[in-house]
Design an enzyme around this catalytic site. Structure first.
Site, PDB file in Angstrom:
ATOM      1  N   HIS A 290       3.502  -1.746  -9.445  1.00 22.47           N
ATOM      2  CA  HIS A 290       3.946  -0.993  -8.265  1.00 22.47           C
ATOM      3  C   HIS A 290       5.445  -1.196  -8.027  1.00 22.47           C
ATOM      4  O   HIS A 290       6.185  -0.242  -7.768  1.00 22.47           O
ATOM      5  CB  HIS A 290       3.132  -1.472  -7.063  1.00 22.47           C
ATOM      6  CG  HIS A 290       3.182  -0.577  -5.870  1.00 22.47           C
ATOM      7  ND1 HIS A 290       3.106   0.800  -5.937  1.00 22.47           N
ATOM      8  CD2 HIS A 290       3.276  -0.872  -4.540  1.00 22.47           C
ATOM      9  CE1 HIS A 290       3.152   1.314  -4.719  1.00 22.47           C
ATOM     10  NE2 HIS A 290       3.268   0.321  -3.859  1.00 22.47           N
TER      11      HIS A 290
ATOM     12  N   SER B 232       6.790   3.077  -1.757  1.00 24.05           N
ATOM     13  CA  SER B 232       5.375   3.051  -1.399  1.00 24.05           C
ATOM     14  C   SER B 232       5.116   3.875  -0.128  1.00 24.05           C
ATOM     15  O   SER B 232       5.356   5.075  -0.122  1.00 24.05           O
ATOM     16  CB  SER B 232       4.903   1.601  -1.255  1.00 24.05           C
ATOM     17  OG  SER B 232       3.504   1.527  -1.179  1.00 24.05           O
TER      18      SER B 232
ATOM     19  N   ASP C 253       7.355   4.944  -6.447  1.00 27.04           N
ATOM     20  CA  ASP C 253       5.905   4.768  -6.509  1.00 27.04           C
ATOM     21  C   ASP C 253       5.252   4.994  -5.142  1.00 27.04           C
ATOM     22  O   ASP C 253       4.720   4.063  -4.531  1.00 27.04           O
ATOM     23  CB  ASP C 253       5.524   3.389  -7.052  1.00 27.04           C
ATOM     24  CG  ASP C 253       4.179   3.431  -7.783  1.00 27.04           C
ATOM     25  OD1 ASP C 253       3.897   4.439  -8.439  1.00 27.04           O
ATOM     26  OD2 ASP C 253       3.409   2.463  -7.684  1.00 27.04           O
TER      27      ASP C 253
END
Length: 452
Positions: A249, A154, A178
């Site tokens: 996610h 992330s 991601d």
């Protein structure tokens, strides 16, 4: 005076609890997230010598870190509740099992823990500067940038990119799991992860319609299930609460983990779009026949040399997954030649059974196909199981119509071939008639050498 000594004794007890024998990732409360946290970066070193007990390291204290070995940094992202990442210890253990390396967990939970996402995002460059200072000391002791590998989750993916930029893209490798989309979508390369940030950058996009970044950011960008709506994740907030928001996610991490556990090998297929992949247009990987397709996860860099031959050296790759670990889907091509006088349009469902009676079924997920007389249609089928010796095949043809006549699909030849195991014999059936919505089983034979 007695009160004073009791007070000092209590302080000592508190201090001894804080100075853990085995330091662990910072655990904070939701209250900390509400009031916000100041940035404090801790580096937790794991090696095969201390894979269950981390060492706190810094620019002057290296612990068991061996600069002659590969060093992998794991950088987490936004932590809105203050809890440690649930996948962290599994990732540490799996990485150390596959390779003898220095594994550094970058704990910036104090800084990432806040309910205000922009506050965490604004600290990413500061984290990158701190990491560069540490890497500079590694280089001074003899380390090589070629041996630096960063895995960023992330916001951590962009932090890794910022570190790479400060070394002019000379880091060995960056993997973005991601990469965060909010506040980074549409930003120029200098403000996000970019293919130029390392010698090789691979990215897994699993939540492009919400928390993740949609556009390509690496030399190779993997899009499981098209990058959205991962199988096994809840479809509504009522099913699983907060898990609804983070499941897609986090799936990038679990898919990466599966590549380390080697329960199965996830193969991806370079393609312009997920739609083209699902319609079977991208099965040769853009390489000469016999060359391997890219593998997801830890071994994605095996494709580095193939990418270097492209201009630019970038590609997108697609694949589908099962709902749970080991996630692999096994791909087959079904080639069908029909001889109906009239054009037929519809979809095919296929079921395989092996000699032991095991079965696996795949809905061939394609748009409705047009079957024309003597024209070959190639369909990509995906199965949860890989059956070695197929003894029976069943086909169902459907036009999707609820009412009306049942059509027939007259097959001149059907051929089944495994993409994962091209060495297996191709199986055929000749002169077969399918009645709409009726399952038709048959025993295949090895295909004849001369085909139409």
């Amino acid at each position: 005076m007695l009160r004073f000594y009791l007070f000092i004794s209590l302080l000592c007890l508190v201090r001894s609890d804080t100075d853990e024998t085995c330091p662990s990732f910072t655990k904070l409360s939701f209250h900390s997230a509400v009031v916000g946290t100041e940035l404090n970066v801790r580096l937790l070193l794991y090696t095969r010598k201390n894979y269950t007990c981390a060492q706190i390291i810094n620019s002057t204290t290296f612990g068991n870190l061996n600069v002659t070995k590969k060093t992998t940094f794991v950088v987490h992202g936004f932590r809105p509740t203050g809890s440690p990442p649930v996948w962290l210890q599994d990732l540490v253990k799996a990485l150390l099992m596959v390779e003898d390396m220095n594994l550094v967990v970058v704990d910036w939970n104090r800084g990432a823990t806040t309910v205000i996402y922009t506050q965490a995002s604004n600290k990413t460059r500061k984290v990158a500067i701190i990491l560069k200072e540490f890497i500079d000391q590694m280089l001074a002791r003899g380390a090589s940038l070629d041996d630096i590998y960063m895995i960023g989750v992330s916001l951590g993916a962009h932090i890794s990119g910022f570190v790479g930029k400060m070394y002019n893209g000379q880091l060995g490798r960056i993997t973005g799991l991601d990469p965060a989309g909010p506040l980074f979508n549409g930003k120029p390369p200098q403000d996000r992860l970019d293919p130029s940030d390392a010698q090789f950058v691979d990215v897994i996009h699993s939540d492009t319609d919400a928390l993740g970044y949609k556009e390509p950011l690496g030399n190779i960008d993997f899009y499981p299930n098209g990058g959205v709506d991962q199988p096994g994740c809840p479809k509504t907030i009522f099913e699983a609460g907060m898990q609804y928001f983070k499941c897609d996610h986090q799936m990038s991490v679990y898919l990466y983990l599966s590549s380390l556990r080697k329960n199965c090998t996830i193969t991806a297929y370079p393609c312009d779009s997920y739609r083209d992949y699902r319609n079977g247009k991208c099965i040769n990987c853009g390489l000469p026949q016999g060359k391997p397709c890219p593998l997801l996860g830890y071994y994605a860099d095996n494709w580095k040399d193939y990418l270097s031959e492209k201009d630019p050296p970038m590609t997108k790759a697609f694949f589908d997954t099962a709902e749970k670990e080991p996630y692999c889907m096994y791909h087959y091509f079904v080639d069908i030649i029909t001889w109906n006088k009239s054009i037929r349009r519809g979809s095919i469902t296929i079921k395989l059974k092996d000699e032991a009676g095991n079965t696996t079924e795949s809905k061939i997920n394609h748009e409705p196909v047009t079957f024309e007389k003597y024209h070959q249609v190639s369909l990509l089928a995906r199965f949860n199981q890989d059956l070695d010796k197929v003894a029976e095949i069943s086909l169902v043809f459907s036009t999707g119509a609820v009412i009306g006549p049942k059509y027939k699909l007259r097959i001149l030849r059907m051929k089944l071939r495994s993409l994962a195991h091209p060495e297996r014999p191709q199986l055929c059936r000749y002169d077969l008639v399918l009645t709409e919505n009726v399952e038709t089983p048959f025993q295949p034979i090895v295909c004849q050498k001369l085909q139409m």
